[in-house]
Scaffold this motif. Sequence first.
Motif, mmCIF file in Angstrom:
data_model
loop_
_atom_site.group_PDB
_atom_site.id
_atom_site.type_symbol
_atom_site.label_atom_id
_atom_site.label_comp_id
_atom_site.label_asym_id
_atom_site.label_seq_id
_atom_site.Cartn_x
_atom_site.Cartn_y
_atom_site.Cartn_z
ATOM 1 N N ILE A 30 0.838 -1.212 0.000
ATOM 2 C CA ILE A 30 0.000 0.000 0.000
ATOM 3 C C ILE A 30 0.862 1.247 0.000
ATOM 4 N N TYR A 31 1.937 1.238 0.797
ATOM 5 C CA TYR A 31 2.847 2.384 0.849
ATOM 6 C C TYR A 31 3.450 2.654 -0.528
ATOM 7 N N LEU A 32 3.920 1.609 -1.195
ATOM 8 C CA LEU A 32 4.529 1.792 -2.507
ATOM 9 C C LEU A 32 3.519 2.295 -3.532
ATOM 10 N N ILE A 33 2.306 1.794 -3.473
ATOM 11 C CA ILE A 33 1.268 2.248 -4.398
ATOM 12 C C ILE A 33 0.951 3.722 -4.161
ATOM 13 N N VAL A 34 0.791 4.110 -2.900
ATOM 14 C CA VAL A 34 0.454 5.501 -2.587
ATOM 15 C C VAL A 34 1.583 6.436 -2.988
ATOM 16 N N VAL A 35 2.819 6.085 -2.658
ATOM 17 C CA VAL A 35 3.957 6.936 -3.018
ATOM 18 C C VAL A 35 4.092 7.026 -4.535
ATOM 19 N N GLY A 36 3.858 5.920 -5.225
ATOM 20 C CA GLY A 36 3.905 5.947 -6.681
ATOM 21 C C GLY A 36 2.840 6.839 -7.282
ATOM 22 N N LEU A 37 1.626 6.770 -6.744
ATOM 23 C CA LEU A 37 0.548 7.633 -7.235
ATOM 24 C C LEU A 37 0.841 9.098 -6.965
ATOM 25 N N ILE A 38 1.395 9.383 -5.796
ATOM 26 C CA ILE A 38 1.746 10.767 -5.476
ATOM 27 C C ILE A 38 2.840 11.264 -6.417
ATOM 28 N N GLY A 39 3.782 10.392 -6.746
ATOM 29 C CA GLY A 39 4.843 10.775 -7.682
ATOM 30 C C GLY A 39 4.317 11.006 -9.089
ATOM 31 N N LEU A 40 3.353 10.200 -9.516
ATOM 32 C CA LEU A 40 2.802 10.353 -10.852
ATOM 33 C C LEU A 40 1.806 11.510 -10.961
ATOM 34 N N PHE A 41 1.050 11.726 -9.896
ATOM 35 C CA PHE A 41 0.013 12.749 -9.908
ATOM 36 C C PHE A 41 0.178 13.690 -8.722
ATOM 37 N N PRO A 42 1.207 14.545 -8.726
ATOM 38 C CA PRO A 42 1.460 15.400 -7.557
ATOM 39 C C PRO A 42 0.354 16.419 -7.300
ATOM 40 N N ARG A 43 -0.464 16.704 -8.299
ATOM 41 C CA ARG A 43 -1.542 17.684 -8.110
ATOM 42 C C ARG A 43 -2.661 17.148 -7.244
ATOM 43 N N LEU A 44 -2.760 15.823 -7.105
ATOM 44 C CA LEU A 44 -3.794 15.244 -6.258
ATOM 45 C C LEU A 44 -3.571 15.562 -4.795
ATOM 46 N N VAL A 45 -2.319 15.753 -4.420
ATOM 47 C CA VAL A 45 -1.966 16.053 -3.024
ATOM 48 C C VAL A 45 -1.526 17.502 -2.977
ATOM 49 N N SER A 46 -2.443 18.371 -2.604
ATOM 50 C CA SER A 46 -2.115 19.795 -2.529
ATOM 51 C C SER A 46 -2.500 20.305 -1.152
ATOM 52 N N PHE A 47 -1.543 20.241 -0.224
ATOM 53 C CA PHE A 47 -1.791 20.700 1.130
ATOM 54 C C PHE A 47 -1.366 22.130 1.275
#
Length: 47
Positions: A30-47
């Motif tokens: 799960i950690y690898l999937i989440v980090v990979g998604l954040i790396g591919l789609f950085p706009r999804l995580v906008s704090f």
Amino acid sequence: MVVNVSALLALIAGILILIQPRLLNYVVAIYLIVVGLIGLFPRLVSF
């Protein structure tokens, strides 16, 4: 307040593994999937 998402995920994963060592495979996956998604789609995580 700026939160480093990968650091927070690592902390949660470490605590879960300490509590339930059999969760290691799932937590790492799960950690690898989440980090990979954040790396591919950085706009999804906008704090």
